[in-house]
Design a protein around this motif. Sequence first.
Motif, PDB file in Angstrom:
ATOM      1  N   UNK A 233       0.812  -1.217   0.000  1.00  0.00           N
ATOM      2  CA  UNK A 233       0.000   0.000   0.000  1.00  0.00           C
ATOM      3  C   UNK A 233       0.841   1.260   0.000  1.00  0.00           C
ATOM      4  N   UNK A 234       1.924   1.212   0.790  1.00  0.00           N
ATOM      5  CA  UNK A 234       2.741   2.423   0.885  1.00  0.00           C
ATOM      6  C   UNK A 234       4.044   2.275   0.119  1.00  0.00           C
ATOM      7  N   UNK A 235       4.358   1.034  -0.268  1.00  0.00           N
ATOM      8  CA  UNK A 235       5.575   0.736  -1.028  1.00  0.00           C
ATOM      9  C   UNK A 235       6.802   1.344  -0.368  1.00  0.00           C
TER      10      UNK A 235
ATOM     11  N   UNK B  74      -1.808   9.825   2.931  1.00  0.00           N
ATOM     12  CA  UNK B  74      -1.338   9.341   4.244  1.00  0.00           C
ATOM     13  C   UNK B  74      -1.388   7.831   4.355  1.00  0.00           C
ATOM     14  N   UNK B  75      -1.233   7.344   5.576  1.00  0.00           N
ATOM     15  CA  UNK B  75      -1.156   5.898   5.823  1.00  0.00           C
ATOM     16  C   UNK B  75      -2.435   5.175   5.443  1.00  0.00           C
ATOM     17  N   UNK B  76      -2.309   3.878   5.155  1.00  0.00           N
ATOM     18  CA  UNK B  76      -3.480   3.096   4.761  1.00  0.00           C
ATOM     19  C   UNK B  76      -4.463   2.933   5.928  1.00  0.00           C
ATOM     20  N   UNK B 132      -4.289  -0.102   0.483  1.00  0.00           N
ATOM     21  CA  UNK B 132      -4.389   1.019  -0.453  1.00  0.00           C
ATOM     22  C   UNK B 132      -3.553   0.709  -1.689  1.00  0.00           C
ATOM     23  N   UNK B 136      -2.256   2.923  -4.382  1.00  0.00           N
ATOM     24  CA  UNK B 136      -1.104   3.240  -3.549  1.00  0.00           C
ATOM     25  C   UNK B 136      -1.327   4.623  -2.892  1.00  0.00           C
ATOM     26  N   UNK B 137      -0.548   4.895  -1.863  1.00  0.00           N
ATOM     27  CA  UNK B 137      -0.731   6.164  -1.166  1.00  0.00           C
ATOM     28  C   UNK B 137       0.626   6.759  -0.841  1.00  0.00           C
ATOM     29  N   UNK B 139       2.712  10.143   1.702  1.00  0.00           N
ATOM     30  CA  UNK B 139       2.567  11.174   2.721  1.00  0.00           C
ATOM     31  C   UNK B 139       2.817  12.580   2.175  1.00  0.00           C
TER      32      UNK B 139
END
Lengths: 542, 542
Positions: A233-235, B74-76, B132, B136-137, B139
């Motif tokens: 998700x954040x890779x 931001x974070x998942x 996510x 993808x997400x 910050x």
Amino acid sequence: MYTFESLRLQYKPKIPNQLKHLLGLQAKPVYCPEKIPTELKTLFPKSYNFPLIEFEFTDVKKKFPLKVGVVFSGGPAPGGNNVLAGIFDAIKKFQPNSQLIGFLDGPDGLLKRKTRNIFQEDIAQIKNLGGFDFLSTGRGKIETIEQKEVALKIVEDLSLDGLIIIGGDDSNTNAAALAEFFLEKGCKTKVIGVPKTIDGDLKNQYIEISFGFDTASKTYAHTIGSLLKDALSQKKYYFFVKLMGRSASHIALECALATHPTYTLISEEIKEEKQNLRDVVVLLSDIICHRAKENKNYGLFLIPEGSIEFFNDVQTLIREINNYPKENLTQVIKNHLSKEAKTLFEDLPQEIQKQFLLERDPHGNVQVTKIETERLILELVQKELKKRKEEGSYQGSFSPQAIFLGYEGRSAMPSNFDANYCYALGLTAALLIKHGLTGYMAGITHLNEPVEAWTPIGLPLISMMGFENRQGKEKAVIKKALVDLKGAAFDLYKEWRLKWAYEDHFQFPPPIQFFGPHEFSDQLPLTLKLDAMKTNEYRYVM
Amino acid sequence: MYTFESLRLQYKPKIPNQLKHLLGLQAKPVYCPEKIPTELKTLFPKSYNFPLIEFEFTDVKKKFPLKVGVVFSGGPAPGGNNVLAGIFDAIKKFQPNSQLIGFLDGPDGLLKRKTRNIFQEDIAQIKNLGGFDFLSTGRGKIETIEQKEVALKIVEDLSLDGLIIIGGDDSNTNAAALAEFFLEKGCKTKVIGVPKTIDGDLKNQYIEISFGFDTASKTYAHTIGSLLKDALSQKKYYFFVKLMGRSASHIALECALATHPTYTLISEEIKEEKQNLRDVVVLLSDIICHRAKENKNYGLFLIPEGSIEFFNDVQTLIREINNYPKENLTQVIKNHLSKEAKTLFEDLPQEIQKQFLLERDPHGNVQVTKIETERLILELVQKELKKRKEEGSYQGSFSPQAIFLGYEGRSAMPSNFDANYCYALGLTAALLIKHGLTGYMAGITHLNEPVEAWTPIGLPLISMMGFENRQGKEKAVIKKALVDLKGAAFDLYKEWRLKWAYEDHFQFPPPIQFFGPHEFSDQLPLTLKLDAMKTNEYRYVM
């Protein structure tokens, strides 16, 4: 308060057809399943030639009461309460006056005669729930002649027909010796073992799996799946996940097959291939560098708890450190370690160096289980990547997280599989006592088939034994089952792992489901399914 | 391969009655929910006086296509995919030619115009699943005037009717500013926020909870319950469990109410009472000593991730350290720290000292989130107990384990509650755009009632704002909702906590269930239930 636990108490474990009519069952000796080494004959003159036991239906329905003692031994495993429920229901069916007596706090509690009578109301409060808190457990042992004498006196005082020991390989080794001892002494108490350990290292051709393994590995696999999803998700993160499971890597392998993480260390392979810690650090760093080129700066590595003691170089270091008392070790390291051991030691992070030096077990040996392997490998990989970055061969970003999965799996609420399996094991343990059998492990075969087809057996404990070097002495013990490097599960993993390492094939198992479609709520461990398949079949599974 | 994920894809989120007939709904301005400070009027001249929006049924059914962009920020948090599903289904109902465009990799991806058209086939592959990973997400932020200009150009190039930002307090603060900016520039793109964060700190009288909180806290509570069961089973371990959740202690409080652990730190209380780290160490040690007298050498403490920055003495230490560059800190500590700060620092374990000294954020401040608070408190308690043992006031045994629960909760498969809630939020976000509204947060009220009675609203982002000192400047931000020390949930916890500390009242919540009895598979967060109750009711809940 209406809790999920109260709901779960209402679950009725499924019962194998063979165990539905307990009263008509007769024990049927089949054959001696293994060739017994001569040395074992000497050690177990009374019990070395016991046959394997199956059961058959007859018209004879003998009803008589049994007084049975039961004790938990070693760490908790999901499903223990259902073993108690199975024993209880069986002996009450044999005759309503039967009694079940629990020993508290493990083998130590037995030796101190700490008991608790177990009633229907108790069983109704604990069935299908996790934890060993009803009787509590402990890591004590009944091993020395003095301890066996105390146990003998207690079971005779209590006039027990049977003593059921719910434990792992060591506990069952001691159960075998206790059975032999009671036979020698003409004591009527039958000793029966039940295969318990989340580690999955108590199994063989007849004992397909120990109880608790399913729930624990599903608990970990769910968390690992969520971490993999988070990595995607954040890779951003590389997770270094250490898994409980002592020396063997069954849990790691099961979780690897369930989740397809970036890479999984298998201790048995590390040993077989005589790999150094350094080799693994290089391997993982190579994978990270390879992935970084494809802009994949995330992943997850599974590290079995026991792996640390299998690295060739770590073994050398531990052996050398063990030679010296823990005082003045700084001097020892300067002056007495071999070059190889010294290089490794100096390469270790400071915190880990401390763990090597300070933690000793009662025999004065380095306590490898206290070493935080996940942090150790993480830090060494970090160092290696830093070096590669300076050299220009790595341009990725590296945000590592160390995680340990363990205790939450040992006492989790048992899966339907473990609930059913444990209940059947309890019924079988009681049956074995009813038939006057001692020195047996209660077992259930055909686990890969529907519960109805599961088959109760009694496996002579001696048939599981071999000799192992323990603290310099050859000792007869039940052999710990390690991951079979020629087995289907490992073979499949090996075939796929590089694909999993470079591409992303992550899987996301759900939290354990107690309801819903059968194929998810009653799923078997994957390694169990694979081991039951023929070679040609399993290649088409994944 | 038929996985649980494929099964889960078939789950149909329950739809609130009000959202079942999207086409006939009309936005109904209600009133300006909060008194807006004058300074906000100056900052948001276009959007400061937006009313609260409710919806009502009419006979008018306007159909027209919308082109909507969406971005994770931001974070998942579990449920994000269902927000996408809700938006998608709504705009397709408005008109089948509507388009949903996802921006990849968070706000940075938006600024780089990294897009992906979202189709029915995509939604069918991600609905009800965690993570996510589909978009993808990141910050990144859209905050500066330059960034806003870039965003403006991109949404105009794409001719977007709406931009939906799925994020926490900071992301929604920026959404409010972006909405105002687009209005100033005469841009037609409406900006709508969706309340996302597992931390639970984005809520108010209208936004009853942020999405993801339910799944994450249930995931942690299950693990905590299993650890409590393990503590009881072997009667050997004290678990020090740190919980993700940034500054606020909502997750810790929710988990405390769900599991009744030995003790739970609440950062907001630490701050309010000006507690020192030392006070908490003494408190926990007192509890351990008290329990040891009753032979209970086990337990579990919950420690919110953010607690470290609220201790009075730690705040002083951090403030002083922040005054100096990280070079030569050893000298600084010797010569420049106040006596209080120096004493605390020297009391810290070496590893933690390093974390205070070495980790700095981009502004040069100590990175408190990198400090392993669970280990810090564990080690200080261990030291304190050692001292007490030497003094003779403590005779127990102490085997502590440090555990961090975090990442696995952010990307877990959403609970039925989060799946339903997120889908409804997505529908609502699309409705707000359809009605030409901008600078709003999509919300659902009456969550404590059956899904059918849930009510969609649009809440002006401005109404949630206040001023906070950020790096020395007063900044208009959406206020982080901290645990209300006068609220029902904390009040209940406070009433029970000493009972929980001395007696054992452990609870063992199950893993998240997607099937089975409604009261478990669809259970709301406890704090949400409590907050919805009147004072007199909630005292009878536990």
